[in-house]
Scaffold this motif. Structure first.
Motif, PDB file in Angstrom:
ATOM      1  N   VAL A   4       0.852  -1.191   0.000  1.00  0.00           N
ATOM      2  CA  VAL A   4       0.000   0.000   0.000  1.00  0.00           C
ATOM      3  C   VAL A   4       0.884   1.236   0.000  1.00  0.00           C
ATOM      4  CG1 VAL A   4      -1.736   1.314   1.238  1.00  0.00           C
ATOM      5  CG2 VAL A   4      -1.854  -1.184   1.197  1.00  0.00           C
ATOM      6  N   ILE A   5       0.724   2.089  -1.005  1.00  0.00           N
ATOM      7  CA  ILE A   5       1.517   3.313  -1.107  1.00  0.00           C
ATOM      8  C   ILE A   5       0.690   4.472  -0.559  1.00  0.00           C
ATOM      9  CG2 ILE A   5       2.681   4.916  -2.662  1.00  0.00           C
ATOM     10  CD1 ILE A   5       3.153   2.599  -4.562  1.00  0.00           C
ATOM     11  N   GLU A   6       1.246   5.138   0.452  1.00  0.00           N
ATOM     12  CA  GLU A   6       0.522   6.243   1.091  1.00  0.00           C
ATOM     13  C   GLU A   6       0.566   7.481   0.200  1.00  0.00           C
ATOM     14  OE1 GLU A   6       0.574   8.735   5.306  1.00  0.00           O
ATOM     15  OE2 GLU A   6       1.944   7.058   4.963  1.00  0.00           O
ATOM     16  N   THR A   7      -0.591   8.018  -0.125  1.00  0.00           N
ATOM     17  CA  THR A   7      -0.673   9.206  -0.973  1.00  0.00           C
ATOM     18  C   THR A   7      -0.498  10.458  -0.125  1.00  0.00           C
ATOM     19  OG1 THR A   7      -2.194   8.092  -2.463  1.00  0.00           O
ATOM     20  CG2 THR A   7      -2.102  10.489  -2.587  1.00  0.00           C
ATOM     21  N   PRO A   8       0.431  11.349  -0.492  1.00  0.00           N
ATOM     22  CA  PRO A   8       0.617  12.573   0.296  1.00  0.00           C
ATOM     23  C   PRO A   8      -0.654  13.401   0.337  1.00  0.00           C
ATOM     24  CG  PRO A   8       2.443  12.245  -1.233  1.00  0.00           C
ATOM     25  CD  PRO A   8       1.388  11.257  -1.606  1.00  0.00           C
ATOM     26  N   GLY A 106      -4.774  20.738  11.365  1.00  0.00           N
ATOM     27  CA  GLY A 106      -4.757  19.284  11.353  1.00  0.00           C
ATOM     28  C   GLY A 106      -3.651  18.774  12.237  1.00  0.00           C
ATOM     29  N   PRO A 107      -3.540  17.450  12.378  1.00  0.00           N
ATOM     30  CA  PRO A 107      -2.500  16.871  13.233  1.00  0.00           C
ATOM     31  C   PRO A 107      -1.108  17.255  12.749  1.00  0.00           C
ATOM     32  CG  PRO A 107      -4.136  15.225  12.610  1.00  0.00           C
ATOM     33  CD  PRO A 107      -4.393  16.433  11.765  1.00  0.00           C
ATOM     34  N   VAL A 108      -0.308  17.807  13.657  1.00  0.00           N
ATOM     35  CA  VAL A 108       1.011  18.286  13.271  1.00  0.00           C
ATOM     36  C   VAL A 108       1.984  17.133  13.033  1.00  0.00           C
ATOM     37  CG1 VAL A 108       3.001  19.589  14.059  1.00  0.00           C
ATOM     38  CG2 VAL A 108       0.723  20.511  14.389  1.00  0.00           C
ATOM     39  N   GLU A 114       5.001  13.740   6.936  1.00  0.00           N
ATOM     40  CA  GLU A 114       4.759  13.739   5.493  1.00  0.00           C
ATOM     41  C   GLU A 114       5.698  14.718   4.780  1.00  0.00           C
ATOM     42  OE1 GLU A 114       1.497  15.191   2.222  1.00  0.00           O
ATOM     43  OE2 GLU A 114       0.906  15.126   4.336  1.00  0.00           O
ATOM     44  N   TYR A 115       5.834  15.907   5.340  1.00  0.00           N
ATOM     45  CA  TYR A 115       6.726  16.912   4.760  1.00  0.00           C
ATOM     46  C   TYR A 115       8.151  16.370   4.660  1.00  0.00           C
ATOM     47  CZ  TYR A 115       9.814  21.004   4.808  1.00  0.00           C
ATOM     48  OH  TYR A 115      10.823  21.905   4.550  1.00  0.00           O
ATOM     49  N   SER A 116       8.646  15.822   5.748  1.00  0.00           N
ATOM     50  CA  SER A 116      10.019  15.311   5.762  1.00  0.00           C
ATOM     51  C   SER A 116      10.186  14.175   4.759  1.00  0.00           C
ATOM     52  CB  SER A 116      10.387  14.836   7.170  1.00  0.00           C
ATOM     53  OG  SER A 116      10.277  15.890   8.100  1.00  0.00           O
ATOM     54  N   ARG A 117       9.197  13.284   4.697  1.00  0.00           N
ATOM     55  CA  ARG A 117       9.288  12.145   3.785  1.00  0.00           C
ATOM     56  C   ARG A 117       9.274  12.604   2.328  1.00  0.00           C
ATOM     57  NH1 ARG A 117       4.846  10.134   4.827  1.00  0.00           N
ATOM     58  NH2 ARG A 117       3.738  10.518   2.855  1.00  0.00           N
ATOM     59  N   ASN A 136      12.287  14.000  12.658  1.00  0.00           N
ATOM     60  CA  ASN A 136      11.995  14.381  11.276  1.00  0.00           C
ATOM     61  C   ASN A 136      13.097  15.228  10.641  1.00  0.00           C
ATOM     62  OD1 ASN A 136       9.363  13.084  11.002  1.00  0.00           O
ATOM     63  ND2 ASN A 136       8.683  14.598  12.511  1.00  0.00           N
ATOM     64  N   ASP A 137      14.348  15.030  11.065  1.00  0.00           N
ATOM     65  CA  ASP A 137      15.485  15.560  10.331  1.00  0.00           C
ATOM     66  C   ASP A 137      15.702  14.681   9.106  1.00  0.00           C
ATOM     67  OD1 ASP A 137      15.991  17.593  12.152  1.00  0.00           O
ATOM     68  OD2 ASP A 137      17.337  16.352  13.349  1.00  0.00           O
TER      69      ASP A 137
END
Length: 345
Positions: A4-8, A106-108, A114-117, A136-137
């Protein structure tokens, strides 16, 4: 069973473009622009990138002199700004890329991850083997004899019903300026506050076959899909927000409080102790103790000299040269006072 690929949820975002000629503004301008976008533009996800002349950006809860050699920065033309997100102090120059993301509420934690990934995936696609680590570095994996290390540090904060995430991407840098700016003389200046955690850093230039300008373009191409262009009136509104970042109380003050004592005994003068009360890096009060003799109101002279100045060697020296509080104490001269200011009891 297929993976399953998580959609941003927040990418691709809308790119925020500034009018022509607004490159390389001070960091406070772009931090103010984040606030302006969050307060003004319609609901959605917005991203922009920016670059800086040599600058140190502190976290919101840090004590300036505890993190930065303020005098070194002034001597080398390094700007100093405080952001409204937490985390540690960073040094940036023309060879860093700053990334700002503004989203809805929304949840931080999930947003931050997600941003870091997504940024890491973008760098991997361009040829830099990165992964998300710690808080999240983004870190480069060592290969071909090159050492790995942190290449992008990120921070976030809330503003009304929006979230703001920003990061510093290290393509290349001036190591002498970075080292000099972020290493205060802790033997002389101590206070309570949130300290930065120094991490081993790596450079994207060692892994990518192009320069920092092309990397900035590639981030825009891969992380955004449409553009909103700000006007000159938008810029003027941003500049009104920007002005608040330069307020000395915001920039150098802090909720962290400390007392620092300087002084000693001088022949012909006696014992003089100066008890400085600090809030952040600013002097809030100074109280004198000792067996000296006054030829004027020393308490008033010293308060007038030092209140609201940055408690740094250069700040203290300039205050003495301007006000000469030593003239209120018998047997004390300017050089003697400056020597006392260097001595911790």
């Amino acid at each position: 069973m297929s993976e399953v690929i998580e959609t941003p949820a927040h990418f691709p975002a809308c790119y925020v473009a500034f009018p022509e000629g607004y490159e390389f503004r001070r960091a406070a301008f772009y931090l103010a622009a984040e606030e302006y976008v969050a307060r003004t533009l319609p609901e959605g996800n917005y991203l922009f990138t920016w670059r800086l002349r040599p600058t140190v950006v502190m976290g919101r809860n840090q004590v300036a002199h505890q993190e930065i050699d303020l005098d070194f920065c002034r001597q080398h033309g390094i700007d100093i700004i405080r952001r409204k997100s937490g985390g540690g102090a960073i040094f940036a120059d023309e060879r860093n890329i700053m990334v700002s993301l503004i989203t809805g509420a929304g949840p931080v934690e999930s947003l931050f991850a997600e941003y870091s990934r997504c940024v890491s995936d973008c760098l991997c696609a361009l040829g830099a083997p990165t992964s998300v680590s710690g808080r999240n570095d983004i870190v480069l994996e060592g290969r071909d004899g090159l050492a790995g290390g942190k290449v992008c540090g990120n921070a976030f904060y809330h503003l009304s019903d929006r979230n703001i995430v920003h990061g510093t991407m290290l393509f290349d840098t001036n190591p002498e300026l970075m080292d000099g700016a972020l290493h205060p003389d802790v033997s002389k200046l101590k206070s309570a506050g949130v300290k930065s955690v120094r991490s081993r850093v790596a450079l994207l230039k060692d892994y990518l076959p192009f320069g920092v300008e092309r990397l900035q373009e590639a981030l825009r191409e891969r992380l955004t899909h449409i553009t909103v262009e700000l006007s000159e009136s938008d810029v003027r509104a941003i500049e009104e927000i920007e002005a608040g970042y330069y307020d000395p109380e915001y920039l150098l003050g802090s909720s962290a409080r400390a007392e620092v004592v300087r002084g000693g005994r001088i022949r012909g003068c006696g014992l003089l102790e100066m008890h400085f009360s600090l809030r952040g890096t600013l002097v809030r009060d100074v109280v004198l103790r000792g067996d000296y003799f006054e030829v004027a109101d020393a308490a008033a002279a010293f308060r007038e000299t030092f209140t609201d100045i940055p408690f740094t060697p250069e700040g203290l020296q300039q205050a003495v040269a301007q006000h000469h509080p030593e003239r209120s104490i018998r047997g004390l001269d300017e050089q003697g006072l400056l020597k006392l200011l260097e001595q911790a009891l």
